[in-house]
Design a protein around this motif. Structure first.
Motif, PDB file in Angstrom:
ATOM      1  N   CYS A  85      -0.374  15.922  -6.255  1.00  0.00           N
ATOM      2  CA  CYS A  85       0.943  15.307  -6.408  1.00  0.00           C
ATOM      3  C   CYS A  85       0.771  13.927  -7.043  1.00  0.00           C
ATOM      4  CB  CYS A  85       1.579  15.186  -5.023  1.00  0.00           C
ATOM      5  SG  CYS A  85       3.167  14.355  -4.986  1.00  0.00           S
ATOM      6  N   ASN A  86       1.660  13.614  -7.960  1.00  0.00           N
ATOM      7  CA  ASN A  86       1.676  12.294  -8.579  1.00  0.00           C
ATOM      8  C   ASN A  86       3.065  11.697  -8.413  1.00  0.00           C
ATOM      9  OD1 ASN A  86       2.347  10.622 -11.289  1.00  0.00           O
ATOM     10  ND2 ASN A  86       0.207  10.355 -10.693  1.00  0.00           N
ATOM     11  N   VAL A  87       3.095  10.446  -7.978  1.00  0.00           N
ATOM     12  CA  VAL A  87       4.371   9.785  -7.720  1.00  0.00           C
ATOM     13  C   VAL A  87       4.395   8.437  -8.429  1.00  0.00           C
ATOM     14  CG1 VAL A  87       5.880   8.864  -5.943  1.00  0.00           C
ATOM     15  CG2 VAL A  87       4.538  10.911  -5.478  1.00  0.00           C
ATOM     16  N   ALA A  88       5.420   8.190  -9.205  1.00  0.00           N
ATOM     17  CA  ALA A  88       5.613   6.904  -9.874  1.00  0.00           C
ATOM     18  C   ALA A  88       6.628   6.101  -9.072  1.00  0.00           C
ATOM     19  CB  ALA A  88       6.112   7.113 -11.296  1.00  0.00           C
ATOM     20  N   VAL A  89       6.249   4.864  -8.717  1.00  0.00           N
ATOM     21  CA  VAL A  89       7.102   4.081  -7.828  1.00  0.00           C
ATOM     22  C   VAL A  89       7.242   2.651  -8.301  1.00  0.00           C
ATOM     23  CG1 VAL A  89       6.463   5.471  -5.814  1.00  0.00           C
ATOM     24  CG2 VAL A  89       5.159   3.407  -6.361  1.00  0.00           C
TER      25      VAL A  89
ATOM     26  N   GLN B 101       0.847  -1.186   0.000  1.00  0.00           N
ATOM     27  CA  GLN B 101       0.000   0.000   0.000  1.00  0.00           C
ATOM     28  C   GLN B 101       0.885   1.239   0.000  1.00  0.00           C
ATOM     29  OE1 GLN B 101      -3.161  -0.048  -0.338  1.00  0.00           O
ATOM     30  NE2 GLN B 101      -3.850   2.016   0.189  1.00  0.00           N
ATOM     31  N   VAL B 102       0.569   2.175  -0.890  1.00  0.00           N
ATOM     32  CA  VAL B 102       1.321   3.421  -0.991  1.00  0.00           C
ATOM     33  C   VAL B 102       0.371   4.574  -0.709  1.00  0.00           C
ATOM     34  CG1 VAL B 102       2.630   4.934  -2.526  1.00  0.00           C
ATOM     35  CG2 VAL B 102       2.957   2.457  -2.643  1.00  0.00           C
ATOM     36  N   LEU B 103       0.829   5.493   0.102  1.00  0.00           N
ATOM     37  CA  LEU B 103       0.037   6.672   0.445  1.00  0.00           C
ATOM     38  C   LEU B 103       0.815   7.910   0.030  1.00  0.00           C
ATOM     39  CD1 LEU B 103      -2.583   7.574   1.879  1.00  0.00           C
ATOM     40  CD2 LEU B 103      -1.248   7.707   3.989  1.00  0.00           C
ATOM     41  N   VAL B 104       0.107   8.847  -0.608  1.00  0.00           N
ATOM     42  CA  VAL B 104       0.711  10.108  -1.052  1.00  0.00           C
ATOM     43  C   VAL B 104      -0.064  11.245  -0.402  1.00  0.00           C
ATOM     44  CG1 VAL B 104       1.212  11.570  -3.034  1.00  0.00           C
ATOM     45  CG2 VAL B 104       1.438   9.081  -3.232  1.00  0.00           C
ATOM     46  N   VAL B 105       0.636  12.078   0.341  1.00  0.00           N
ATOM     47  CA  VAL B 105      -0.036  13.135   1.100  1.00  0.00           C
ATOM     48  C   VAL B 105       0.600  14.485   0.801  1.00  0.00           C
ATOM     49  CG1 VAL B 105      -0.638  13.991   3.385  1.00  0.00           C
ATOM     50  CG2 VAL B 105      -0.616  11.523   2.944  1.00  0.00           C
ATOM     51  N   GLU B 106      -0.234  15.421   0.346  1.00  0.00           N
ATOM     52  CA  GLU B 106       0.227  16.786   0.085  1.00  0.00           C
ATOM     53  C   GLU B 106      -0.051  17.678   1.288  1.00  0.00           C
ATOM     54  OE1 GLU B 106      -1.872  15.628  -3.959  1.00  0.00           O
ATOM     55  OE2 GLU B 106      -2.384  15.575  -1.829  1.00  0.00           O
ATOM     56  N   SER B 107       0.720  18.752   1.385  1.00  0.00           N
ATOM     57  CA  SER B 107       0.482  19.758   2.413  1.00  0.00           C
ATOM     58  C   SER B 107       1.027  21.093   1.918  1.00  0.00           C
ATOM     59  CB  SER B 107       1.140  19.365   3.738  1.00  0.00           C
ATOM     60  OG  SER B 107       2.536  19.240   3.578  1.00  0.00           O
TER      61      SER B 107
ATOM     62  N   TYR C 252       2.823  -7.097  -6.904  1.00  0.00           N
ATOM     63  CA  TYR C 252       2.077  -6.732  -8.097  1.00  0.00           C
ATOM     64  C   TYR C 252       1.292  -5.458  -7.846  1.00  0.00           C
ATOM     65  CZ  TYR C 252      -1.014  -7.059 -12.097  1.00  0.00           C
ATOM     66  OH  TYR C 252      -1.684  -6.785 -13.252  1.00  0.00           O
ATOM     67  N   PRO C 253       1.325  -4.476  -8.741  1.00  0.00           N
ATOM     68  CA  PRO C 253       1.817  -4.514 -10.119  1.00  0.00           C
ATOM     69  C   PRO C 253       3.281  -4.113 -10.282  1.00  0.00           C
ATOM     70  CG  PRO C 253       0.645  -2.484  -9.767  1.00  0.00           C
ATOM     71  CD  PRO C 253       0.568  -3.240  -8.473  1.00  0.00           C
ATOM     72  N   TYR C 254       4.036  -4.037  -9.212  1.00  0.00           N
ATOM     73  CA  TYR C 254       5.471  -3.777  -9.201  1.00  0.00           C
ATOM     74  C   TYR C 254       5.840  -2.367  -9.637  1.00  0.00           C
ATOM     75  CZ  TYR C 254       5.401  -8.784  -8.709  1.00  0.00           C
ATOM     76  OH  TYR C 254       5.117 -10.043  -8.276  1.00  0.00           O
ATOM     77  N   LYS C 255       5.102  -1.792 -10.579  1.00  0.00           N
ATOM     78  CA  LYS C 255       5.265  -0.383 -10.959  1.00  0.00           C
ATOM     79  C   LYS C 255       3.888   0.246 -11.022  1.00  0.00           C
ATOM     80  CE  LYS C 255       9.527  -0.034 -13.651  1.00  0.00           C
ATOM     81  NZ  LYS C 255      10.105   0.422 -14.937  1.00  0.00           N
ATOM     82  N   ALA C 256       3.761   1.403 -10.419  1.00  0.00           N
ATOM     83  CA  ALA C 256       2.472   2.079 -10.444  1.00  0.00           C
ATOM     84  C   ALA C 256       2.682   3.551 -10.139  1.00  0.00           C
ATOM     85  CB  ALA C 256       1.530   1.458  -9.422  1.00  0.00           C
ATOM     86  N   ASP C 257       1.658   4.365 -10.426  1.00  0.00           N
ATOM     87  CA  ASP C 257       1.715   5.749  -9.997  1.00  0.00           C
ATOM     88  C   ASP C 257       0.512   6.047  -9.135  1.00  0.00           C
ATOM     89  OD1 ASP C 257       0.414   5.749 -12.789  1.00  0.00           O
ATOM     90  OD2 ASP C 257      -0.150   7.712 -11.984  1.00  0.00           O
ATOM     91  N   TYR C 258       0.731   6.918  -8.181  1.00  0.00           N
ATOM     92  CA  TYR C 258      -0.275   7.221  -7.179  1.00  0.00           C
ATOM     93  C   TYR C 258      -0.505   8.723  -7.097  1.00  0.00           C
ATOM     94  CZ  TYR C 258       0.425   2.425  -5.639  1.00  0.00           C
ATOM     95  OH  TYR C 258       0.504   1.060  -5.593  1.00  0.00           O
ATOM     96  N   TRP C 259      -1.736   9.077  -6.764  1.00  0.00           N
ATOM     97  CA  TRP C 259      -2.123  10.479  -6.608  1.00  0.00           C
ATOM     98  C   TRP C 259      -2.408  10.797  -5.146  1.00  0.00           C
ATOM     99  CZ3 TRP C 259      -2.169  13.940 -10.626  1.00  0.00           C
ATOM    100  CH2 TRP C 259      -2.136  13.417 -11.917  1.00  0.00           C
ATOM    101  N   GLY C 260      -2.089  12.018  -4.764  1.00  0.00           N
ATOM    102  CA  GLY C 260      -2.524  12.497  -3.466  1.00  0.00           C
ATOM    103  C   GLY C 260      -3.959  12.995  -3.537  1.00  0.00           C
ATOM    104  N   GLN C 261      -4.450  13.440  -2.397  1.00  0.00           N
ATOM    105  CA  GLN C 261      -5.851  13.866  -2.308  1.00  0.00           C
ATOM    106  C   GLN C 261      -6.045  15.307  -2.774  1.00  0.00           C
ATOM    107  OE1 GLN C 261      -3.734  13.910   0.175  1.00  0.00           O
ATOM    108  NE2 GLN C 261      -4.043  15.906   1.144  1.00  0.00           N
ATOM    109  N   GLY C 262      -4.949  16.031  -2.937  1.00  0.00           N
ATOM    110  CA  GLY C 262      -5.029  17.416  -3.400  1.00  0.00           C
ATOM    111  C   GLY C 262      -4.973  18.412  -2.265  1.00  0.00           C
ATOM    112  N   THR C 263      -4.421  19.582  -2.558  1.00  0.00           N
ATOM    113  CA  THR C 263      -4.395  20.673  -1.587  1.00  0.00           C
ATOM    114  C   THR C 263      -4.807  21.959  -2.303  1.00  0.00           C
ATOM    115  OG1 THR C 263      -3.042  21.810   0.093  1.00  0.00           O
ATOM    116  CG2 THR C 263      -1.913  21.162  -1.940  1.00  0.00           C
TER     117      THR C 263
END
Length: 121
Positions: free
Chosen positions: A95-99, A1-7, A104-115
């Motif tokens: 924010c968008n982060v590619a990791v 699980q990946v979490l992306v948090v903006e501030s 699985y899926p070993y590569k993915a990109d995730y978005w934050g909730q926005g600020t």
């Protein structure tokens, strides 16, 4: 699980400055490209700036000369320093982060909730 948090969003007067931060946490093996996008009222989401893992940056024309993107790889954090802000910069910034991740899926990109960034006098 990946979490992306903006501030760092908020209300600022025209010509003011804000610094946005975005941290990625979770089962991350490697952080690749990181980017900031924004979506203004009634508009489509658009790229503001991006930065590769080696530090190569790319900016939208509207951001050049006013915004600076940077990252701290050890903290898995990306920043957006915004100067000389204008009312037209008002938007929700995402924010968008590619990791690379451990499962699985070993590569993915995730978005934050926005600020929210609001530029107004």
């Amino acid at each position: 699980q990946v979490l992306v948090v903006e501030s760092g969003g908020g209300l600022v007067q025209p010509d003011g400055s804000l610094r946005l931060s975005c941290e990625a946490t979770g089962s991350i093996l490697r952080v690749n490209d990181m980017g900031w996008y924004r979506q203004g009222p009634g508009k489509q989401r658009e790229l503001v700036a991006s930065i590769t893992s080696s530090g190569i940056t790319n900016y939208a024309e509207s951001a050049k000369g006013r915004f600076t993107i940077s990252r701290d790889n050890a903290k898995k954090t990306v920043y957006l320093q915004m100067n000389s802000l204008k009312p037209e910069d008002t938007a929700v910034y995402y924010c968008n982060v590619a990791v690379n991740v451990m499962s699985y899926p070993y590569k993915a990109d995730y978005w934050g909730q926005g600020t929210q960034v609001t530029v107004s006098s």
